[in-house]
Design an enzyme around this catalytic site. Structure first.
Site, PDB file in Angstrom:
ATOM      1  N   CYS A  42       3.965   2.665   2.128  1.00 53.13           N
ATOM      2  CA  CYS A  42       2.530   2.366   2.275  1.00 53.13           C
ATOM      3  C   CYS A  42       1.900   3.363   3.244  1.00 53.13           C
ATOM      4  CB  CYS A  42       2.381   0.944   2.804  1.00 53.13           C
ATOM      5  SG  CYS A  42       0.670   0.414   3.090  1.00 53.13           S
ATOM      6  N   SER A  58      -0.069   2.648   5.527  1.00 51.34           N
ATOM      7  CA  SER A  58      -0.177   2.043   6.865  1.00 51.34           C
ATOM      8  C   SER A  58       0.930   2.541   7.799  1.00 51.34           C
ATOM      9  CB  SER A  58      -0.117   0.518   6.771  1.00 51.34           C
ATOM     10  OG  SER A  58      -1.233   0.035   6.073  1.00 51.34           O
ATOM     11  N   HIS A  72      -0.037   6.024   9.311  1.00 59.95           N
ATOM     12  CA  HIS A  72      -1.003   6.093  10.428  1.00 59.95           C
ATOM     13  C   HIS A  72      -0.271   6.236  11.768  1.00 59.95           C
ATOM     14  CE1 HIS A  72      -4.287   5.182   7.770  1.00 59.95           C
ATOM     15  NE2 HIS A  72      -3.920   3.932   7.541  1.00 59.95           N
ATOM     16  N   CYS A  79       3.099  -5.904   0.379  1.00 63.17           N
ATOM     17  CA  CYS A  79       1.832  -5.431   0.985  1.00 63.17           C
ATOM     18  C   CYS A  79       0.782  -5.020  -0.028  1.00 63.17           C
ATOM     19  CB  CYS A  79       2.067  -4.309   1.987  1.00 63.17           C
ATOM     20  SG  CYS A  79       0.511  -3.636   2.631  1.00 63.17           S
TER      21      CYS A  79
HETATM   22  N1  LIG Z   1      -6.242  -4.297   5.469  1.00 64.49           N
HETATM   23  C1  LIG Z   1      -4.973  -4.430   5.150  1.00 64.49           C
HETATM   24  O1  LIG Z   1      -4.418  -5.526   5.232  1.00 64.49           O
HETATM   25  C2  LIG Z   1      -4.206  -3.247   4.669  1.00 64.49           C
HETATM   26  C3  LIG Z   1      -2.929  -3.410   4.102  1.00 64.49           C
HETATM   27  C4  LIG Z   1      -2.284  -2.293   3.577  1.00 64.49           C
HETATM   28  C5  LIG Z   1      -2.866  -1.045   3.660  1.00 64.49           C
HETATM   29  N2  LIG Z   1      -4.079  -0.911   4.260  1.00 64.49           N
HETATM   30  C6  LIG Z   1      -4.733   0.380   4.359  1.00 64.49           C
HETATM   31  O2  LIG Z   1      -5.330   0.663   3.105  1.00 64.49           O
HETATM   32  C7  LIG Z   1      -5.483   2.092   2.990  1.00 64.49           C
HETATM   33  C8  LIG Z   1      -4.928   2.532   1.658  1.00 64.49           C
HETATM   34  O3  LIG Z   1      -3.515   2.426   1.641  1.00 64.49           O
HETATM   35  P1  LIG Z   1      -2.662   3.063   0.456  1.00 64.49           P
HETATM   36  O4  LIG Z   1      -1.244   2.846   0.790  1.00 64.49           O
HETATM   37  O5  LIG Z   1      -3.203   2.609  -0.837  1.00 64.49           O
HETATM   38  O6  LIG Z   1      -3.027   4.625   0.662  1.00 64.49           O
HETATM   39  P2  LIG Z   1      -2.879   5.858  -0.369  1.00 64.49           P
HETATM   40  O7  LIG Z   1      -2.785   7.070   0.465  1.00 64.49           O
HETATM   41  O8  LIG Z   1      -1.809   5.555  -1.348  1.00 64.49           O
HETATM   42  O9  LIG Z   1      -4.272   5.824  -1.165  1.00 64.49           O
HETATM   43  C9  LIG Z   1      -5.494   6.233  -0.610  1.00 64.49           C
HETATM   44  C10 LIG Z   1      -6.350   6.832  -1.730  1.00 64.49           C
HETATM   45  O10 LIG Z   1      -7.651   7.144  -1.220  1.00 64.49           O
HETATM   46  C11 LIG Z   1      -8.084   8.328  -1.874  1.00 64.49           C
HETATM   47  N3  LIG Z   1      -9.211   8.937  -1.157  1.00 64.49           N
HETATM   48  C12 LIG Z   1      -9.187   9.763  -0.079  1.00 64.49           C
HETATM   49  N4  LIG Z   1     -10.444  10.088   0.269  1.00 64.49           N
HETATM   50  C13 LIG Z   1     -11.277   9.474  -0.608  1.00 64.49           C
HETATM   51  C14 LIG Z   1     -12.696   9.443  -0.774  1.00 64.49           C
HETATM   52  N5  LIG Z   1     -13.532  10.085   0.060  1.00 64.49           N
HETATM   53  N6  LIG Z   1     -13.211   8.697  -1.801  1.00 64.49           N
HETATM   54  C15 LIG Z   1     -12.402   8.020  -2.633  1.00 64.49           C
HETATM   55  N7  LIG Z   1     -11.050   8.025  -2.523  1.00 64.49           N
HETATM   56  C16 LIG Z   1     -10.505   8.741  -1.512  1.00 64.49           C
HETATM   57  C17 LIG Z   1      -6.819   9.176  -1.921  1.00 64.49           C
HETATM   58  O11 LIG Z   1      -6.921  10.222  -2.891  1.00 64.49           O
HETATM   59  C18 LIG Z   1      -5.779   8.130  -2.301  1.00 64.49           C
HETATM   60  O12 LIG Z   1      -5.641   8.020  -3.708  1.00 64.49           O
HETATM   61  C19 LIG Z   1      -4.760   2.682   4.198  1.00 64.49           C
HETATM   62  O13 LIG Z   1      -5.706   2.936   5.227  1.00 64.49           O
HETATM   63  C20 LIG Z   1      -3.840   1.572   4.620  1.00 64.49           C
HETATM   64  O14 LIG Z   1      -3.457   1.651   5.970  1.00 64.49           O
HETATM   65  C21 LIG Z   1      -4.760  -1.985   4.749  1.00 64.49           C
HETATM   66 ZN   LIG Z   2       1.080  -1.761   3.635  1.00 64.59          ZN
END
Ligand SMILES: NC(=O)c1ccc[n+]([C@@H]2O[C@H](COP(=O)([O-])OP(=O)(O)OC[C@H]3O[C@@H](n4cnc5c(N)ncnc54)[C@H](O)[C@@H]3O)[C@@H](O)[C@H]2O)c1
Ligand SMILES: [Zn+2]
Ligand SMILES: [Zn+2]
Length: 375
Positions: free
Chosen positions: A40, A42, A45, A169
């Site tokens: 993930c 997360s 980060h 997650c």
């Molecule tokens: N709130 C929660 O409970 C929770 C839980 C898990 C993950 N997260 C967070 O969610 C986010 C996504 O996680 P992930 O594992 O899917 O990440 P990931 O890196 O797999 O996906 C992120 C996507 O965003 C795209 N992106 C980048 N800039 C962009 C823009 N300007 N416009 C549109 N798309 C854009 C990327 O190309 C990528 O496909 C992370 O910040 C992660 O930490 C939050």
């Molecule tokens: Zn996660």
């Protein structure tokens, strides 16, 4: 006992796969032999320092599935040999928030990214004697891990652990962001910004709830193609078109009912963009994580009031893990929620740095480490 683990010694470093020492489970803790763990964003980060200061060395990883190896005193819900899914926030079941049905805000998760177990002590140690933190109290980048009993959900034995580990997650986080926090209604228009492991599940959640239009936004075309396969009706590459303008045009000048932000590194202007894309009374759900140093979002307070718009955050897709994870697994079993298709590539434990590089390069919806014994 000894375990192999991918250890992060500090910001901007690679994960080092090496032997560590893992303690015996204490009261209300279990020792889990992991079969697989998702990669993930997360966890990443921690590498970039977006959470601010952390305990190092740290063992990342929080999308795990495995088998109970042994249990500590007082554990009643599982026994050795049981298959389990790990939850990235513990759910004690009796704090104020759990009692209110807000298990994703359980008080036991207060120090989720700090490193130690909820009691403030460590269960993992490097061979040179340093205490190693466990991200989300889990640290699934170690093949064996000690976790609180409050961080596990029993898993049916026929569930493929190398696939459903991500139900720990990204599946509930994305799906629940649409179904729970955005509360998508049949016929609505929903925009999902960022199609990674989390965003693709927001697309699926919106589609399952009967959204008429599901608009996927991502700068990587492969992500947009995958989104179309899993329920998106429209796609926007922000490098080619302005997403807010395009959404307003698509909805005859009205704007989307809901926008969900699942971008990896949420910037103030991303919230502003989603805010411009929604209609009067619409809702922006912010699920992606921002750098902890940001103190504002680019939203017009004037428009917030006069158009009665909403901007809300979401943790774990507002999921109550004991109730919701089995429901999501039921949807998967029924073929109504795709999970197998979300793992683009699997990696060996030693390939973890390659897995994260592929994530950064936009090659994966989700990468998953499958431990050797489970391959
Ligand atoms: N709130 C929660 O409970 C929770 C839980 C898990 C993950 N997260 C967070 O969610 C986010 C996504 O996680 P992930 O594992 O899917 O990440 P990931 O890196 O797999 O996906 C992120 C996507 O965003 C795209 N992106 C980048 N800039 C962009 C823009 N300007 N416009 C549109 N798309 C854009 C990327 O190309 C990528 O496909 C992370 O910040 C992660 O930490 C939050
Ligand atoms: Zn996660
Ligand atoms: Zn609680």
């Amino acid at each position: 006992m000894k375990s192999r683990a991918a250890v992060l010694y500090g910001e901007n470093q690679e994960f080092k796969v090496e032997e560590i020492e893992v303690d015996e489970p204490k009261e209300n803790e279990v020792l889990v032999h992991l079969a697989a763990t998702g990669l993930c964003h997360s966890d990443y980060h921690m590498v970039t320092g977006e959470y601010g200061p952390l305990h190092f060395p740290m063992i990342g990883g929080h999308e795990g599935a495995g088998v109970i190896e042994s249990v500590g005193p007082g554990v009643t819900r599982v026994k050795p040999g049981d298959h389990v899914l790990l939850t990235f926030i513990p759910s004690c079941g009796r704090c104020r928030f759990c009692s209110m049905g807000l298990g994703f805000l359980c008080d036991m998760g207060a120090n989720l990214i700090a490193g130690p177990q909820p009691d403030g002590t460590f269960r993992m140690h490097t061979t040179d004697g340093q205490d190693a933190g466990q991200f989300c109290h889990l640290g699934t980048f170690s093949e064996y891990t000690i976790v609180p009993e409050a961080s596990i959900v029993p898993l049916d034995e026929d569930m493929p652990m190398d696939r459903v580990c991500i139900v720990g997650c990204c599946v509930p986080t994305g799906f629940g962001s649409a179904v729970n926090k955005a509360n998508v209604q049949p016929g609505e228009t929903v925009v999902v910004f960022g199609i990674g492991g989390v965003g693709i599940n927001a697309v699926q959640g919106a589609a399952v709830k009967g959204a008429a239009r599901v608009v996927a936004v991502d700068p990587v075309d492969f992500k947009l193609e995958t989104a179309e396969e899993l329920g998106a009706t429209h796609t926007i590459n922000p490098n080619r078109e302005d997403p807010a303008e395009k959404v307003v045009e698509l909805t005859n000048g009205v704007g989307a009912d809901k926008a969900i932000i699942t971008i990896d590194n949420v910037m103030p202007e991303h919230v502003g963009q989603a805010f411009s894309a929604i209609r009067k009374g619409g809702r922006v759900v912010v699920t992606g994580v921002a750098n902890a140093r940001h103190q504002h979002i680019d939203v017009s307070p004037f428009e917030l009031t006069l158009f009665a718009k909403e901007v809300v955050g979401s943790m774990y897709g507002d999921s109550n893990v004991y109730a919701d994870l089995p429901r999501y697994l039921g949807l998967y079993r029924a073929g109504k929620l795709k999970v197998d298709e979300l793992t683009t590539r699997t990696y060996s434990h030693d390939e973890i740095n390659q897995g994260y590089q592929d994530m950064l390069d936009g090659k994966n919806i989700r990468g998953v480490i499958v431990y050797d014994w489970a391959r």
